[in-house]
Design a protein around this motif. Structure first.
Motif, short mmCIF file in Angstrom:
data_model
loop_
_atom_site.label_atom_id
_atom_site.label_comp_id
_atom_site.label_asym_id
_atom_site.label_seq_id
_atom_site.Cartn_x
_atom_site.Cartn_y
_atom_site.Cartn_z
N GLY A 15 0.99 -1.10 0.23
CA GLY A 15 -0.05 0.27 0.10
C GLY A 15 0.90 1.22 -0.04
O GLY A 15 1.75 1.45 1.00
N PRO A 56 -5.88 -0.20 2.68
CA PRO A 56 -7.10 0.37 3.46
C PRO A 56 -7.49 -1.11 4.58
O PRO A 56 -7.01 -2.23 4.35
CB PRO A 56 -8.38 0.19 2.37
CG PRO A 56 -7.73 0.35 1.22
CD PRO A 56 -6.19 -0.25 1.21
N TRP A 65 -7.89 -4.81 3.98
CA TRP A 65 -6.89 -5.43 3.49
C TRP A 65 -5.72 -5.48 4.49
O TRP A 65 -4.46 -5.40 4.20
CB TRP A 65 -6.43 -4.84 2.05
CG TRP A 65 -6.53 -5.52 0.91
CD1 TRP A 65 -7.33 -4.84 -0.13
CD2 TRP A 65 -6.31 -6.90 0.44
NE1 TRP A 65 -7.26 -6.13 -1.36
CE2 TRP A 65 -6.72 -7.07 -0.89
CE3 TRP A 65 -5.58 -7.66 1.11
CZ2 TRP A 65 -6.48 -8.54 -1.47
CZ3 TRP A 65 -5.19 -8.89 0.44
CH2 TRP A 65 -5.97 -9.24 -0.85
N HIS A 66 -6.02 -5.30 5.82
CA HIS A 66 -4.99 -5.32 6.73
C HIS A 66 -4.57 -6.73 7.31
O HIS A 66 -3.48 -7.14 7.34
CB HIS A 66 -5.34 -4.56 8.06
CG HIS A 66 -5.32 -3.12 7.89
ND1 HIS A 66 -5.67 -2.32 8.91
CD2 HIS A 66 -4.87 -2.39 6.74
CE1 HIS A 66 -5.42 -0.76 8.45
NE2 HIS A 66 -4.97 -1.16 7.05
N PRO A 84 -7.09 1.13 11.62
CA PRO A 84 -7.31 -0.02 12.66
C PRO A 84 -6.76 -1.23 12.18
O PRO A 84 -6.92 -1.73 11.09
CB PRO A 84 -8.65 0.40 12.91
CG PRO A 84 -9.12 0.65 11.23
CD PRO A 84 -8.25 1.54 11.03
N TYR A 121 -8.81 6.67 -0.36
CA TYR A 121 -9.18 7.28 0.90
C TYR A 121 -10.62 7.38 1.33
O TYR A 121 -10.69 7.15 2.36
CB TYR A 121 -9.01 9.03 0.43
CG TYR A 121 -8.92 9.70 1.70
CD1 TYR A 121 -8.09 9.74 2.56
CD2 TYR A 121 -10.17 10.35 1.86
CE1 TYR A 121 -8.30 10.53 4.14
CE2 TYR A 121 -10.56 11.33 3.38
CZ TYR A 121 -9.33 11.01 4.15
OH TYR A 121 -9.52 11.85 5.30
N HIS A 130 -7.75 5.87 17.44
CA HIS A 130 -6.49 6.59 17.99
C HIS A 130 -7.21 7.00 19.56
O HIS A 130 -6.58 7.08 20.60
CB HIS A 130 -6.67 8.07 17.35
CG HIS A 130 -5.90 7.80 16.18
ND1 HIS A 130 -4.39 7.42 16.04
CD2 HIS A 130 -5.87 8.00 14.93
CE1 HIS A 130 -3.93 7.49 14.94
NE2 HIS A 130 -4.87 7.94 14.15
N ARG A 132 -4.44 16.48 19.77
CA ARG A 132 -2.81 16.55 19.36
C ARG A 132 -2.17 17.62 19.42
O ARG A 132 -1.17 18.22 19.16
CB ARG A 132 -2.97 16.04 17.97
CG ARG A 132 -3.42 14.69 17.85
CD ARG A 132 -3.24 14.16 16.23
NE ARG A 132 -3.77 12.80 16.20
CZ ARG A 132 -3.95 12.04 14.99
NH1 ARG A 132 -3.84 12.74 13.98
NH2 ARG A 132 -4.26 10.84 15.06
N1 LIG Z 1 -2.15 6.60 11.62
C1 LIG Z 1 -2.78 7.52 11.21
O1 LIG Z 1 -2.80 8.60 11.56
C2 LIG Z 1 -3.36 7.22 9.92
C3 LIG Z 1 -3.73 8.35 9.01
C4 LIG Z 1 -4.26 8.11 7.72
C5 LIG Z 1 -4.53 6.77 7.39
N2 LIG Z 1 -4.46 5.45 8.27
C6 LIG Z 1 -4.78 4.44 8.01
O2 LIG Z 1 -3.96 3.79 6.80
C7 LIG Z 1 -4.72 3.07 5.91
C8 LIG Z 1 -4.58 3.47 4.48
O3 LIG Z 1 -5.09 4.79 4.57
P1 LIG Z 1 -4.90 6.01 3.31
O4 LIG Z 1 -5.43 7.06 3.96
O5 LIG Z 1 -3.35 5.96 3.03
O6 LIG Z 1 -5.59 5.15 2.21
P2 LIG Z 1 -5.19 5.48 0.49
O7 LIG Z 1 -6.46 4.91 0.02
O8 LIG Z 1 -4.65 6.57 0.32
O9 LIG Z 1 -3.90 3.99 0.31
C9 LIG Z 1 -4.20 2.99 0.39
C10 LIG Z 1 -3.33 2.50 -0.70
O10 LIG Z 1 -3.62 0.70 -0.36
C11 LIG Z 1 -3.60 0.36 -1.83
N3 LIG Z 1 -3.89 -1.06 -1.83
C12 LIG Z 1 -5.29 -1.44 -1.77
N4 LIG Z 1 -5.35 -2.76 -1.78
C13 LIG Z 1 -4.04 -3.34 -1.60
C14 LIG Z 1 -3.36 -4.37 -1.85
N5 LIG Z 1 -4.18 -5.47 -2.02
N6 LIG Z 1 -2.11 -4.54 -2.03
C15 LIG Z 1 -1.35 -3.42 -2.16
N7 LIG Z 1 -1.92 -2.24 -2.33
C16 LIG Z 1 -3.30 -2.10 -1.81
C17 LIG Z 1 -4.37 1.34 -2.72
O11 LIG Z 1 -4.33 1.18 -4.16
C18 LIG Z 1 -3.82 2.64 -2.22
O12 LIG Z 1 -2.64 3.19 -2.86
C19 LIG Z 1 -6.04 3.09 6.40
O13 LIG Z 1 -6.34 1.85 7.44
C20 LIG Z 1 -6.04 4.23 7.35
O14 LIG Z 1 -7.05 4.07 8.68
C21 LIG Z 1 -3.69 6.10 9.55
#
Ligand SMILES: NC(=O)c1ccc[n+]([C@@H]2O[C@H](COP(=O)([O-])OP(=O)(O)OC[C@H]3O[C@@H](n4cnc5c(N)ncnc54)[C@H](O)[C@@H]3O)[C@@H](O)[C@H]2O)c1
Length: 456
Positions: free
Chosen positions: A51, A115, A118-119, A138, A243, A262, A345
């Motif tokens: 990802g 997403p 897919w964790h 999460p 997103y 969080h 924060r």
């Molecule tokens: N810790 C934090 O503060 C924080 C902030 C934002 C997002 N997040 C978490 O991070 C995760 C991603 O969020 P985001 O905003 O970056 O999403 P995003 O949609 O911008 O990015 C997710 C990426 O994963 C890719 N993807 C999907 N399935 C896949 C697979 N099987 N193999 C490889 N790549 C794959 C997508 O194509 C995309 O590029 C979420 O679980 C979100 O909750 C955490």
């Protein structure tokens, strides 16, 4: 490769290979204490990304002094190529299939930033392949996925850090926890997580999948549906993909798990430090959804469906309450017999904070709450990565380990189930099941689409 089911024999073989590779390089035998020692380019650990979207960028920016990106998997060609150019000098190996990243012998740690739906599968497969993992919050889409991850983590002994970086924000959240741990609030009566309202949207038309995006693989274990997208007046993309997946129960839990992961985490951490041993036993509340629900499922399929507004009360046997709400200032309010504090924060306020001027915390109070891990970086995300890499070297449970994470994420997931059925739920925190409600209890897990099952 079409079939994404985990092949157990294959991964057991990889597990042994992975561990052997790590040990033979002497990596884990060197007991140095600080991730900082990885700053020399030759010392850097190698990371494989699964990802490469929004958060992967922030994470790699925050940890670049310690890591070298050697492989990037993303189901969107444009995204993996852009990421490679910007963050890996165009030198990483690119793939659509994350399993190729996990299988590489030259990858020390895996970062899962897909997403939420897919964790679990890549995290489990990475652990079985002998890899340590930093997975975004999460950690799971369901309560039962959490049971599985904890089981595999225990069996494999892999280091898994969850991306709840507030746990490494020393001047605010960790300090707040130290105030709690030092008894400055007395016995905690109520914790409150204010996590904001989620958006709704108009009908999103079925659209052509953007070129380079393998939407079928993006859906993976989730039900097969059409790609939907609308560009709004501000030029923002509203879709059932990048997103905005957050606002669909098929791929996420909405605000309840997005920000819940969080702030409910901080609430739960405070309760634990305050001596709360028993878990919660009930949850009740109200939630508004942007679409109608029947039997726990959204009736309309063309728009965001997670709860927009909500207020839940989670009750513990000793009378303690946790409130999860969308309104009021984003942050955590902790109320004890002797006073209350508010933390987010940007600020940490309340009488017990003011009192520190004339009655400061003991010198080691913050370090103790942070389990005496090194605390060098005054940037939550960087410090959180530092903690992960330190724990990888020292083979320790990191500050946001899968066990403490699931304890609180269960509450977020329960709130989502209660919202979807619009009824209160009774919870057994020991067996981690919903009591006296078979229908709601069946939502502890979700069916995986054929070919994407997790095989153990
Ligand atoms: N810790 C934090 O503060 C924080 C902030 C934002 C997002 N997040 C978490 O991070 C995760 C991603 O969020 P985001 O905003 O970056 O999403 P995003 O949609 O911008 O990015 C997710 C990426 O994963 C890719 N993807 C999907 N399935 C896949 C697979 N099987 N193999 C490889 N790549 C794959 C997508 O194509 C995309 O590029 C979420 O679980 C979100 O909750 C955490």
């Amino acid at each position: 490769m079409n079939n994404f089911s985990t092949n157990r024999r294959h991964f057991i073989k990889s597990t042994l290979t992975g561990v052997a590779a790590a040990s033979s390089s002497g990596f884990f035998s060197i007991q140095r204490s600080l991730a900082d020692e990885l700053k020399s380019p030759n010392e850097r650990m190698t990371v494989g990304l699964i990802g490469s979207g929004g958060i992967a960028r922030s994470n790699m920016n925050s940890s670049k002094q310690w890591l070298k990106i050697v492989a990037i998997a993303d189901v969107d060609k444009g995204r993996r190529e852009e990421f490679n150019a910007r963050y890996a000098l165009g030198k990483a190996t690119l793939t659509e299939d994350y399993r190729e990243v996990i299988e590489r012998d030259d990858v020390d740690v895996i970062h899962v930033a897909t997403p939420d739906h897919w964790h679990t599968k890549p995290v489990i497969e990475a652990m079985l392949a002998g890899k340590d993992v930093y997975c975004e919050k999460p950690l799971t889409l369901t309560i039962d996925e959490g049971k599985l991850i904890r089981k595999v983590q225990k069996e494999t002994g892999r280091v898994v850090q969850v991306g709840t970086q507030q746990r490494s924000q020393f001047d605010l959240f960790v300090k707040a926890m130290a105030i709690v741990a030092e008894g400055r609030l007395g016995r905690i009566q109520q914790v409150q997580a204010a996590i904001g309202a989620a958006p709704s949207c108009p009908s999103l038309p079925v659209s052509q999948t953007p070129s380079g995006l393998n939407f079928d693989r993006w859906l993976g274990p989730a039900p097969k549906v059409d790609y939907r997208q609308l560009i709004d007046d501000q030029g923002e993309s509203l879709s059932n993909c990048h997103y905005t997946f957050r606002w669909w129960y098929e791929y996420s839990g909405g605000k309840l798990t997005d920000w819940g992961a969080h702030h409910v985490d901080i609430c739960n951490w405070a309760l634990k430090l305050n001596g709360q041993t028993e878990g919660p036993t009930s949850i009740e509340g109200v939630a508004t959804h942007p679409v109608k629900f029947e039997n726990g499922y959204p009736v309309q399929k063309d728009r965001f469906n997670t709860a927009t507004e909500f207020k839940f009360v989670v009750k513990y046997p000793n009378g303690t309450e946790m409130i999860i709400r969308h309104d009021t200032d984003n942050g955590v309010l902790i109320t004890g017999e002797k006073g209350r504090i508010f933390v987010n924060r940007k600020k940490l306020v309340g009488k017990p904070v003011e009192n520190l001027k004339h009655n400061p915390l003991p010198e080691d109070a913050i370090a103790k709450v942070y389990r005496n891990f090194p605390m060098e970086e005054n940037n939550a995300r960087t410090a959180h990565w530092g903690n992960f890499l330190h724990c990888v070297r020292e083979r320790k449970l990191p500050i946001s380990d899968v066990h403490s994470h699931m304890e609180m994420l269960n509450i977020c997931h329960l709130a989502g189930i209660s919202a979807r059925f619009a009824r209160p739920l009774k919870w057994d925190p020991v067996t981690e099941t919903i009591l006296e409600d078979e229908e709601a209890n069946s939502f502890l897990s979700r069916p995986y689409r054929q070919g994407y099952e997790i095989e153990m």
